[in-house]
Design a protein around this motif. Structure first.
Motif, PDB file in Angstrom:
ATOM      1  N   MET A   1      17.608  25.155  86.826  1.00 32.24           N
ATOM      2  CA  MET A   1      18.150  25.874  84.958  1.00 32.24           C
ATOM      3  C   MET A   1      17.091  26.779  84.856  1.00 32.24           C
ATOM      4  N   ARG A   2      17.697  27.537  83.331  1.00 30.36           N
ATOM      5  CA  ARG A   2      16.683  28.787  83.353  1.00 30.36           C
ATOM      6  C   ARG A   2      16.279  28.189  82.271  1.00 30.36           C
ATOM      7  N   ALA A   3      17.079  27.151  80.857  1.00 22.58           N
ATOM      8  CA  ALA A   3      16.424  27.386  79.967  1.00 22.58           C
ATOM      9  C   ALA A   3      15.212  25.371  79.964  1.00 22.58           C
TER      10      ALA A   3
ATOM     11  N   ASN B   1      22.347  33.348  89.251  1.00 16.03           N
ATOM     12  CA  ASN B   1      22.369  34.925  90.161  1.00 16.03           C
ATOM     13  C   ASN B   1      22.157  35.885  89.604  1.00 16.03           C
ATOM     14  N   LEU B   2      21.603  36.577  88.327  1.00 18.49           N
ATOM     15  CA  LEU B   2      22.521  38.002  87.976  1.00 18.49           C
ATOM     16  C   LEU B   2      21.344  38.574  88.695  1.00 18.49           C
ATOM     17  N   GLY B   3      20.422  39.069  89.991  1.00 13.59           N
ATOM     18  CA  GLY B   3      19.721  39.730  89.881  1.00 13.59           C
ATOM     19  C   GLY B   3      17.832  38.935  89.506  1.00 13.59           C
ATOM     20  N   THR B   4      17.172  40.280  89.547  1.00 10.49           N
ATOM     21  CA  THR B   4      15.808  39.781  89.317  1.00 10.49           C
ATOM     22  C   THR B   4      15.691  38.676  88.016  1.00 10.49           C
ATOM     23  N   ARG B   5      15.064  37.969  87.610  1.00  6.68           N
ATOM     24  CA  ARG B   5      14.719  37.362  86.269  1.00  6.68           C
ATOM     25  C   ARG B   5      13.317  37.021  86.060  1.00  6.68           C
ATOM     26  N   ALA B   6      12.556  37.945  85.554  1.00  2.00           N
ATOM     27  CA  ALA B   6      11.637  37.796  85.877  1.00  2.00           C
ATOM     28  C   ALA B   6      10.732  36.460  84.791  1.00  2.00           C
ATOM     29  N   ILE B   7       9.587  36.012  84.932  1.00  2.00           N
ATOM     30  CA  ILE B   7       9.788  35.738  83.557  1.00  2.00           C
ATOM     31  C   ILE B   7       7.724  35.967  82.907  1.00  2.00           C
ATOM     32  N   ASP B   8       7.623  37.808  83.469  1.00  2.00           N
ATOM     33  CA  ASP B   8       6.166  37.797  83.146  1.00  2.00           C
ATOM     34  C   ASP B   8       6.120  38.078  81.482  1.00  2.00           C
ATOM     35  N   GLN B   9       7.012  37.748  80.633  1.00  3.64           N
ATOM     36  CA  GLN B   9       6.787  38.296  79.342  1.00  3.64           C
ATOM     37  C   GLN B   9       6.594  37.191  78.407  1.00  3.64           C
ATOM     38  N   HIS B  10       6.954  35.493  79.286  1.00  2.00           N
ATOM     39  CA  HIS B  10       6.461  34.322  79.023  1.00  2.00           C
ATOM     40  C   HIS B  10       5.198  34.349  78.975  1.00  2.00           C
ATOM     41  N   ILE B  11       4.402  34.661  80.187  1.00  5.86           N
ATOM     42  CA  ILE B  11       3.752  34.624  80.932  1.00  5.86           C
ATOM     43  C   ILE B  11       2.555  35.160  80.044  1.00  5.86           C
TER      44      ILE B  11
ATOM     45  N   THR C   1       9.786  44.306  77.326  1.00  2.00           N
ATOM     46  CA  THR C   1      11.010  43.801  77.463  1.00  2.00           C
ATOM     47  C   THR C   1      11.496  43.424  76.501  1.00  2.00           C
ATOM     48  N   VAL C   2      13.036  43.074  75.867  1.00  2.00           N
ATOM     49  CA  VAL C   2      13.615  42.641  74.800  1.00  2.00           C
ATOM     50  C   VAL C   2      14.386  41.509  75.771  1.00  2.00           C
ATOM     51  N   SER C   3      13.145  40.143  75.652  1.00  2.00           N
ATOM     52  CA  SER C   3      13.328  39.096  76.527  1.00  2.00           C
ATOM     53  C   SER C   3      14.626  38.369  75.349  1.00  2.00           C
TER      54      SER C   3
ATOM     55  N   LYS D   1      17.027  39.509  69.529  1.00  2.00           N
ATOM     56  CA  LYS D   1      18.159  39.343  67.690  1.00  2.00           C
ATOM     57  C   LYS D   1      18.749  38.397  68.212  1.00  2.00           C
ATOM     58  N   GLU D   2      19.304  38.331  69.094  1.00  2.00           N
ATOM     59  CA  GLU D   2      20.432  36.881  69.159  1.00  2.00           C
ATOM     60  C   GLU D   2      20.437  36.073  67.823  1.00  2.00           C
ATOM     61  N   PRO D   3      21.200  35.836  67.485  1.00  2.00           N
ATOM     62  CA  PRO D   3      21.432  35.053  66.552  1.00  2.00           C
ATOM     63  C   PRO D   3      21.328  33.374  66.822  1.00  2.00           C
TER      64      PRO D   3
ATOM     65  N   THR E   1      25.350  40.819  76.952  1.00  3.78           N
ATOM     66  CA  THR E   1      25.936  40.498  78.763  1.00  3.78           C
ATOM     67  C   THR E   1      26.920  39.333  79.765  1.00  3.78           C
ATOM     68  N   ASP E   2      26.744  38.578  77.995  1.00  2.00           N
ATOM     69  CA  ASP E   2      27.359  37.473  78.776  1.00  2.00           C
ATOM     70  C   ASP E   2      29.041  37.641  78.936  1.00  2.00           C
ATOM     71  N   MET E   3      29.506  38.265  77.883  1.00  2.00           N
ATOM     72  CA  MET E   3      30.782  39.080  77.649  1.00  2.00           C
ATOM     73  C   MET E   3      30.423  39.518  78.579  1.00  2.00           C
TER      74      MET E   3
ATOM     75  N   ILE F   1      21.739  45.248  80.894  1.00  2.00           N
ATOM     76  CA  ILE F   1      20.390  43.657  81.015  1.00  2.00           C
ATOM     77  C   ILE F   1      20.114  43.023  82.256  1.00  2.00           C
ATOM     78  N   PHE F   2      21.109  42.786  83.070  1.00  2.00           N
ATOM     79  CA  PHE F   2      21.076  42.253  84.612  1.00  2.00           C
ATOM     80  C   PHE F   2      20.779  43.011  85.888  1.00  2.00           C
ATOM     81  N   ASP F   3      20.170  43.464  86.947  1.00  2.00           N
ATOM     82  CA  ASP F   3      20.853  44.665  87.959  1.00  2.00           C
ATOM     83  C   ASP F   3      21.443  44.087  88.819  1.00  2.00           C
TER      84      ASP F   3
ATOM     85  N   LEU G   1      28.176  31.706  86.040  1.00  2.67           N
ATOM     86  CA  LEU G   1      29.123  30.614  84.704  1.00  2.67           C
ATOM     87  C   LEU G   1      30.120  32.013  83.810  1.00  2.67           C
ATOM     88  N   ARG G   2      29.328  32.997  83.612  1.00  5.01           N
ATOM     89  CA  ARG G   2      30.671  34.375  82.930  1.00  5.01           C
ATOM     90  C   ARG G   2      31.510  34.540  83.747  1.00  5.01           C
ATOM     91  N   ALA G   3      30.824  34.221  84.815  1.00  8.99           N
ATOM     92  CA  ALA G   3      32.150  35.676  85.676  1.00  8.99           C
ATOM     93  C   ALA G   3      32.666  34.004  86.804  1.00  8.99           C
TER      94      ALA G   3
HETATM   95  N1  EPU Z   1      12.894  40.028  81.714  1.00  9.80           N
HETATM   96  C1  EPU Z   1      12.007  40.659  82.118  1.00  9.80           C
HETATM   97  N2  EPU Z   1      10.679  39.155  81.674  1.00  9.80           N
HETATM   98  C2  EPU Z   1      10.207  38.416  81.126  1.00  9.80           C
HETATM   99  C3  EPU Z   1      12.029  37.914  81.202  1.00  9.80           C
HETATM  100  C4  EPU Z   1      13.180  38.711  81.106  1.00  9.80           C
HETATM  101  O1  EPU Z   1      11.748  41.615  82.969  1.00  9.80           O
HETATM  102  O2  EPU Z   1       9.928  37.584  80.957  1.00  9.80           O
HETATM  103  C5  EPU Z   1      14.259  40.750  81.966  1.00  9.80           C
HETATM  104  C6  EPU Z   1      15.049  39.915  82.457  1.00  9.80           C
HETATM  105  O3  EPU Z   1      14.631  40.042  84.529  1.00  9.80           O
HETATM  106  C7  EPU Z   1      16.743  40.348  82.327  1.00  9.80           C
HETATM  107  C8  EPU Z   1      16.290  40.705  81.085  1.00  9.80           C
HETATM  108  O4  EPU Z   1      14.419  41.016  80.901  1.00  9.80           O
HETATM  109  O5  EPU Z   1      16.407  41.664  82.804  1.00  9.80           O
HETATM  110  C9  EPU Z   1      16.665  39.676  79.941  1.00  9.80           C
HETATM  111  O6  EPU Z   1      16.104  38.660  80.467  1.00  9.80           O
HETATM  112  P1  EPU Z   1      16.338  37.608  78.586  1.00  9.80           P
HETATM  113  O7  EPU Z   1      14.975  36.981  79.068  1.00  9.80           O
HETATM  114  O8  EPU Z   1      16.648  38.229  77.661  1.00  9.80           O
HETATM  115  O9  EPU Z   1      17.167  36.634  79.400  1.00  9.80           O
HETATM  116  P2  EPU Z   1      16.847  34.729  79.893  1.00  9.80           P
HETATM  117  O10 EPU Z   1      16.460  34.256  78.793  1.00  9.80           O
HETATM  118  O11 EPU Z   1      16.410  34.221  81.016  1.00  9.80           O
HETATM  119  C10 EPU Z   1      19.166  34.244  78.042  1.00  9.80           C
HETATM  120  C11 EPU Z   1      20.219  33.400  78.099  1.00  9.80           C
HETATM  121  C12 EPU Z   1      21.669  34.153  79.394  1.00  9.80           C
HETATM  122  C13 EPU Z   1      21.561  35.711  78.563  1.00  9.80           C
HETATM  123  C14 EPU Z   1      20.499  36.462  78.296  1.00  9.80           C
HETATM  124  C15 EPU Z   1      20.839  37.791  77.703  1.00  9.80           C
HETATM  125  C16 EPU Z   1      20.127  31.401  78.237  1.00  9.80           C
HETATM  126  C17 EPU Z   1      19.218  29.739  79.169  1.00  9.80           C
HETATM  127  N3  EPU Z   1      20.215  32.575  78.799  1.00  9.80           N
HETATM  128  O12 EPU Z   1      18.572  34.506  79.831  1.00  9.80           O
HETATM  129  O13 EPU Z   1      22.907  33.133  79.564  1.00  9.80           O
HETATM  130  O14 EPU Z   1      22.741  36.440  79.207  1.00  9.80           O
HETATM  131  O15 EPU Z   1      19.489  35.371  77.737  1.00  9.80           O
HETATM  132  O16 EPU Z   1      21.290  37.517  76.296  1.00  9.80           O
HETATM  133  O17 EPU Z   1      19.620  31.835  77.007  1.00  9.80           O
HETATM  134  C18 EPU Z   1      24.813  32.644  80.313  1.00  9.80           C
HETATM  135  O18 EPU Z   1      24.344  31.801  79.454  1.00  9.80           O
HETATM  136  O19 EPU Z   1      26.017  32.826  81.318  1.00  9.80           O
HETATM  137  C19 EPU Z   1      23.204  33.645  80.653  1.00  9.80           C
HETATM  138  C20 EPU Z   1      22.822  33.954  81.452  1.00  9.80           C
END
Ligand code: EPU
Length: 430
Positions: free
Chosen positions: A92-94, A118-128, A161-163, A188-190, A304-306, A327-329, A370-372
């Motif tokens: 899970m992402r969340a 799996n939507l491409g790279t999903r980094a967590i550097d901004q959280h860290i 980056t906006v995350s 700024k998502e709802p 992007t989820d639509m 948003i995703f690569d 999920l969305r696909a």
């Molecule tokens: N990113 C970074 N560094 C970070 C975090 C994000 O580079 O530390 C990049 C990601 O790689 C991506 C972009 O920033 O290219 C946006 O990622 P974001 O962090 O906004 O997405 P997320 O928090 O991983 C949530 C939703 C996704 C939704 C995105 C964008 C949850 C659990 N997931 O993901 O929802 O697509 O925001 O709106 O809230 C879905 O529900 O099907 C889904 C994929």
């Protein structure tokens, strides 16, 4: 293995009730453990990701009482572990929201590296980066993120980056940090606003959620609350596209029309009728739709989820459309599946060029995420003949009662397990 079988070609008509927003409910559940008092959450969607997170919260030792399908009572007082690393949470992402919540409350958290679609790279550097700026030591060891500190201190965090995830996660931790945290270049998502409202109802002091700058004045502790999750913008958008794809007429109820503006505007632009009410939107998919240009962007841009659901809509609209995913690569993998249904789409990097065809044709396809997955079900509903969608566990992660809601709108859809059941469905519905 469960799969959906769909008999397409029939306009969907009627009313559908939208569930609570998955992506708001997930961080709200994590926030619920940040107090020792009782928190009641209502309007939870009954979907797999939510149920897994509730389970993970109870495994931390929290007292969790499910008071019906959409309501849960949580008490964080009994928490006896700050480590969340069970098998499913890894997918899970969340799960990463437990980092912000546990770090805020206990100054220590250990959570498996997040998975997710799996939507491409999903980094967590901004959280860290955010946790580190609040004074935490963050390390990745054996597939786990370990964050700890003696004291969290407010700071100025400018996200590169906006995350969505990073904005919410740092907001969670900063709610219980000492002093003022200022977050800039935020999402700024709802659901950002919903999580801030929920935390404020627990005694947090968060201002500016939904704007470019969020200011969080840390408080010593949070208290109990009763909170109802906002309606799911993406589930609503999916049913709006279902009306367009099947040339139907659907009243999508229990929504906040403002959250749907980017979707409504595009559907209107391609020739659908869109009527907005206080808490509902009606979409009528006229027979002749035209192509358009879409670019996914952070809210209030097109979500992007639509993107997959809208691409399916454009697959039978007249002329040429372009869809840019910014948003995703790697969020166009499902296009190969749509091609099996007769769609004419070429993907170059993050751009899809869609040449509308008269009608799609049923096929056996895989829900790759999920969305696909939801988009392929819509494609099947608008197509000629039978479509089998495999791997529906992805769809079940985020859509409550998807086949049931579609059936009430007149869709011919069923969950089947094997070839025998597929043949039976075909025989019954021929
Ligand atoms: N990113 C970074 N560094 C970070 C975090 C994000 O580079 O530390 C990049 C990601 O790689 C991506 C972009 O920033 O290219 C946006 O990622 P974001 O962090 O906004 O997405 P997320 O928090 O991983 C949530 C939703 C996704 C939704 C995105 C964008 C949850 C659990 N997931 O993901 O929802 O697509 O925001 O709106 O809230 C879905 O529900 O099907 C889904 C994929």
């Amino acid at each position: 293995m469960e799969r959906y079988i769909v008999k397409g070609g029939r306009p969907l008509e009627g009313e559908v009730e939208i569930s609570g927003a998955k992506n708001a409910a997930l961080p709200i559940l994590a926030a619920a453990i940040m107090t020792d008092e009782t928190v009641v959450i209502e309007n939870l969607p009954d979907v797999k990701d939510i149920n897994v997170l509730i389970d993970a919260i109870s495994k931390l030792g929290a007292t969790v009482v499910r008071e019906g399908r959409h309501r849960v009572k949580i008490s964080g007082k009994t928490i006896n572990s700050v480590c969340a690393d069970n098998e499913y949470i890894k997918k899970m992402r969340a799960s990463y929201y437990l980092l912000g919540a546990l770090l805020g409350k206990y100054k220590k958290a250990e959570v498996s590296m997040p998975g997710g679609c799996n939507l491409g790279t999903r980094a967590i550097d901004q959280h860290i980066k955010g946790f580190t700026l609040l004074g935490a030591d963050v390390n990745i060891e054996y597939g786990k993120i370990i964050a700890q500190t003696k004291e969290l201190k407010g700071n100025h965090v400018f996200f590169d980056t906006v995350s969505v995830g990073a904005t919410i996660n740092i907001m969670l931790a900063a709610a219980l940090a000492k002093g003022m945290t200022i977050l800039e270049n935020v999402a700024k998502e709802p659901h950002i606003v919903d999580v801030a409202n929920m935390l404020n109802s627990m005694g947090a002091n968060i201002k500016g959620a939904g704007t470019d700058v969020i200011r969080i004045k840390g408080v010593e502790k949070l208290h109990g609350t009763e909170y109802s999750v906002i309606p799911d913008q993406i589930e609503a958008g999916t049913f709006m596209c279902a009306a367009a794809v099947t040339r139907g007429n659907i009243l999508v109820k229990n929504v906040i029309p403002k959250h749907l503006e980017a979707i409504s505007a595009k559907l209107y632009e391609i020739g659908c009728s869109v009527e907005e009410y206080d808490d509902a939107v009606r979409v009528i998919g006229n027979t002749k739709l035209s192509g358009t240009q879409i670019k996914t962007l952070p809210y209030p841009g097109f979500p992007t989820d639509m993107q997959p659901q809208m691409t399916v809509t454009l697959a039978t609209a007249g002329g040429i459309s372009t869809v840019i995913e910014s948003i995703f690569d790697n969020r166009f993998k499902y296009v190969d599946e749509l091609t099996l249904m007769g769609a004419k789409i070429k993907v170059e990097g993050n751009v899809a060029v869609v040449e509308g065809v008269e009608m799609l044709k049923g096929a056996q396809v895989n829900a790759l995420d999920l969305r696909a997955g939801a988009a392929l079900v819509l494609a099947g509903l608008g197509a000629d003949g039978f479509t089998v969608v495999e791997d529906i566990h992805f769809i079940q992660r985020g859509y409550e009662d998807f086949p049931l809601k579609l059936t009430k709108l007149g869709a011919t859809i069923a969950v089947v397990n094997d070839e025998k059941e597929i043949q039976k469905f075909k025989f019954k519905t021929a």
